[in-house]
Design a protein around this motif. Structure first.
Motif, mmCIF file in Angstrom:
data_model
loop_
_atom_site.group_PDB
_atom_site.id
_atom_site.type_symbol
_atom_site.label_atom_id
_atom_site.label_comp_id
_atom_site.label_asym_id
_atom_site.label_seq_id
_atom_site.Cartn_x
_atom_site.Cartn_y
_atom_site.Cartn_z
ATOM 1 N N LEU A 197 0.047 -6.127 2.141
ATOM 2 C CA LEU A 197 1.137 -5.872 3.073
ATOM 3 C C LEU A 197 2.444 -6.053 2.323
ATOM 4 N N PHE A 198 3.387 -5.140 2.518
ATOM 5 C CA PHE A 198 4.645 -5.285 1.802
ATOM 6 C C PHE A 198 5.803 -4.813 2.666
ATOM 7 N N THR A 199 6.985 -5.233 2.290
ATOM 8 C CA THR A 199 8.218 -4.713 2.846
ATOM 9 C C THR A 199 9.164 -4.425 1.693
ATOM 10 N N ASN A 200 10.083 -3.535 1.914
ATOM 11 C CA ASN A 200 11.076 -3.139 0.911
ATOM 12 C C ASN A 200 10.452 -2.363 -0.238
ATOM 13 N N ASP A 201 9.785 -3.038 -1.167
ATOM 14 C CA ASP A 201 9.181 -2.339 -2.296
ATOM 15 C C ASP A 201 8.022 -3.157 -2.817
ATOM 16 N N VAL A 202 7.200 -2.509 -3.645
ATOM 17 C CA VAL A 202 6.029 -3.199 -4.168
ATOM 18 C C VAL A 202 5.672 -2.616 -5.528
ATOM 19 N N ASP A 203 5.285 -3.490 -6.452
ATOM 20 C CA ASP A 203 4.790 -3.061 -7.759
ATOM 21 C C ASP A 203 3.289 -2.854 -7.682
ATOM 22 N N THR A 204 2.821 -1.732 -8.203
ATOM 23 C CA THR A 204 1.396 -1.434 -8.208
ATOM 24 C C THR A 204 1.004 -0.909 -9.580
ATOM 25 N N ALA A 205 -0.288 -0.795 -9.808
ATOM 26 C CA ALA A 205 -0.761 -0.201 -11.056
ATOM 27 C C ALA A 205 -0.465 1.289 -11.119
ATOM 28 N N CYS A 206 -0.037 1.875 -9.996
ATOM 29 C CA CYS A 206 0.369 3.276 -9.957
ATOM 30 C C CYS A 206 1.874 3.440 -10.099
ATOM 31 N N GLY A 207 2.606 2.355 -10.222
ATOM 32 C CA GLY A 207 4.058 2.420 -10.297
ATOM 33 C C GLY A 207 4.689 1.607 -9.189
ATOM 34 N N THR A 208 5.993 1.720 -9.050
ATOM 35 C CA THR A 208 6.738 1.009 -8.019
ATOM 36 C C THR A 208 6.963 1.924 -6.832
ATOM 37 N N ALA A 209 6.676 1.423 -5.640
ATOM 38 C CA ALA A 209 6.865 2.204 -4.417
ATOM 39 C C ALA A 209 7.801 1.457 -3.483
ATOM 40 N N THR A 210 8.545 2.191 -2.664
ATOM 41 C CA THR A 210 9.363 1.577 -1.636
ATOM 42 C C THR A 210 8.736 1.833 -0.271
ATOM 43 N N SER A 211 9.307 1.214 0.736
ATOM 44 C CA SER A 211 8.809 1.394 2.097
ATOM 45 C C SER A 211 8.885 2.840 2.556
ATOM 46 N N ASP A 212 9.778 3.632 1.944
ATOM 47 C CA ASP A 212 9.894 5.036 2.325
ATOM 48 C C ASP A 212 8.592 5.792 2.126
ATOM 49 N N VAL A 213 7.774 5.347 1.185
ATOM 50 C CA VAL A 213 6.521 6.047 0.906
ATOM 51 C C VAL A 213 5.533 5.880 2.044
ATOM 52 N N GLY A 214 5.608 4.772 2.780
ATOM 53 C CA GLY A 214 4.636 4.505 3.822
ATOM 54 C C GLY A 214 3.330 4.003 3.233
ATOM 55 N N PRO A 215 2.247 3.991 4.005
ATOM 56 C CA PRO A 215 0.951 3.521 3.510
ATOM 57 C C PRO A 215 0.427 4.413 2.390
ATOM 58 N N PHE A 216 -0.231 3.799 1.407
ATOM 59 C CA PHE A 216 -0.835 4.584 0.336
ATOM 60 C C PHE A 216 -1.942 3.786 -0.328
ATOM 61 N N TYR A 217 -2.774 4.487 -1.065
ATOM 62 C CA TYR A 217 -3.864 3.863 -1.815
ATOM 63 C C TYR A 217 -3.639 4.120 -3.292
ATOM 64 N N CYS A 218 -3.773 3.070 -4.094
ATOM 65 C CA CYS A 218 -3.642 3.193 -5.542
ATOM 66 C C CYS A 218 -5.016 3.011 -6.172
ATOM 67 N N PRO A 219 -5.608 4.047 -6.741
ATOM 68 C CA PRO A 219 -6.943 3.913 -7.337
ATOM 69 C C PRO A 219 -6.946 3.052 -8.587
ATOM 70 N N ALA A 220 -5.808 2.954 -9.274
ATOM 71 C CA ALA A 220 -5.780 2.195 -10.520
ATOM 72 C C ALA A 220 -5.977 0.702 -10.296
#
Length: 299
Positions: free
Chosen positions: A115-138
């Motif tokens: 669960l995140f707000t604002n932004d989040v670092d992932t193995a797929c890169g950095t995402a912001t809340s604008d992206v909405g829900p997503f799945y990172c396979p990495a």
């Protein structure tokens, strides 16, 4: 209420973050492979311009310090899932884990949920809340900012309701199942775009897998409590899920944004297609019925 109050929520594979507080300047890694590109594909699913998936200054506190994440200790029972959106996401993940472990014995492994707000670092890169829900396979993690559920109603016209939110979670877990099956990368392969392209077929299969979850969620008992995860689904529950599926159809998003519909640029399918494949999964409860890649007519 959707969840039975007697279930217990397992938060062992869940985490929460409130944003890095870095401020603007780091965008998503969007090149090369399914990892970073998948975030942009899901941004299109949500009707977001991929150029907006970079942090903006107003998303951070004035000190540039990371905000605290949601306190997962609040998520204990089905009652919490019915009352708290973050707990509902985690509880839905629990039910998906149980159902897919039965459907894919020996193959299914649990993804992480963040669960995140604002932004989040992932193995797929950095995402912001604008992206909405997503799945990172990495990093085999499904990411959710629950604020998207309000956006789904206010900006996309979905009817709302708990099952609409749970459908979104089930769709992202559908991508995890595709990752385990080795088909997720087809969304970025040759011929991915277009109304009959691999991208659309990938997303429609995830919708169908969400329907498979809905088929079993009210009859699958949680191990240890012997209580079904969900109460029996009503016609309104299913209507809410179908409304959410239709709201993010490519044709509706394009019509709202430009006044025109161009199937040649579709990546996720029309409203009718998304409803059809969710319904197919719900009707049959059979993952084999979700082979959109072999289907001649996507609906």
């Amino acid at each position: 209420m959707t969840f039975n109050e007697g279930i217990r929520i397992d938060t062992s594979t869940a985490s929460s973050s409130g944003g890095s507080g870095r401020g603007p300047g780091r965008g998503i890694a969007v090149g090369g492979g399914v990892g970073g590109l998948l975030i942009v594909v899901v941004a299109l699913l949500l009707g977001v311009d991929p150029s907006t998936v970079t942090p903006s200054p107003q998303q951070y506190d004035t000190e540039g310090v990371a905000a605290p994440g949601f306190d997962l200790s609040q998520c204990q029972t089905g009652e919490d899932a019915n009352n708290i959106p973050q707990c509902r996401v985690v509880a839905t993940g629990n039910s998906l884990d149980a159902i897919w472990a039965q459907q894919l014995p020996g193959q299914y492994t649990r993804p992480r949920v963040e669960l995140f707000t604002n932004d989040v670092d992932t193995a797929c890169g950095t995402a912001t809340s604008d992206v909405g829900p997503f799945y990172c396979p990495a990093d085999t993690t499904a990411y959710f900012d629950v604020g998207f559920f309000d956006v789904l109603q206010t900006q996309f016209g979905a009817s709302g309701g708990p099952l609409a939110e749970e459908y979104v979670v089930a769709h992202e877990f559908g991508h995890h199942v595709q990752n385990l099956q080795g088909v997720l990368g087809r969304a970025q392969g040759p011929g991915a775009q277009g109304a009959t392209g691999a991208g659309v077929r990938t997303e429609l299969q995830a919708d169908c897998y969400a329907g498979v979850w809905a088929h079993y969620a009210a009859i699958t008992e949680q191990e240890g409590t012997d209580v079904p995860f969900l109460q029996p689904l009503t016609d309104q529950d299913i209507a809410d899920a179908l409304s959410a599926a239709a709201a993010v159809g490519d044709d509706r998003i394009q019509q709202a944004a430009t006044g025109q519909v161009n199937p040649h640029t579709w990546t996720h399918g029309s409203a009718a297609q998304r409803q059809k494949w969710f319904t197919e999964g719900y009707r049959t409860g059979d993952p084999q019925a979700c082979d959109t890649f072999a289907a001649r007519d996507l609906g």
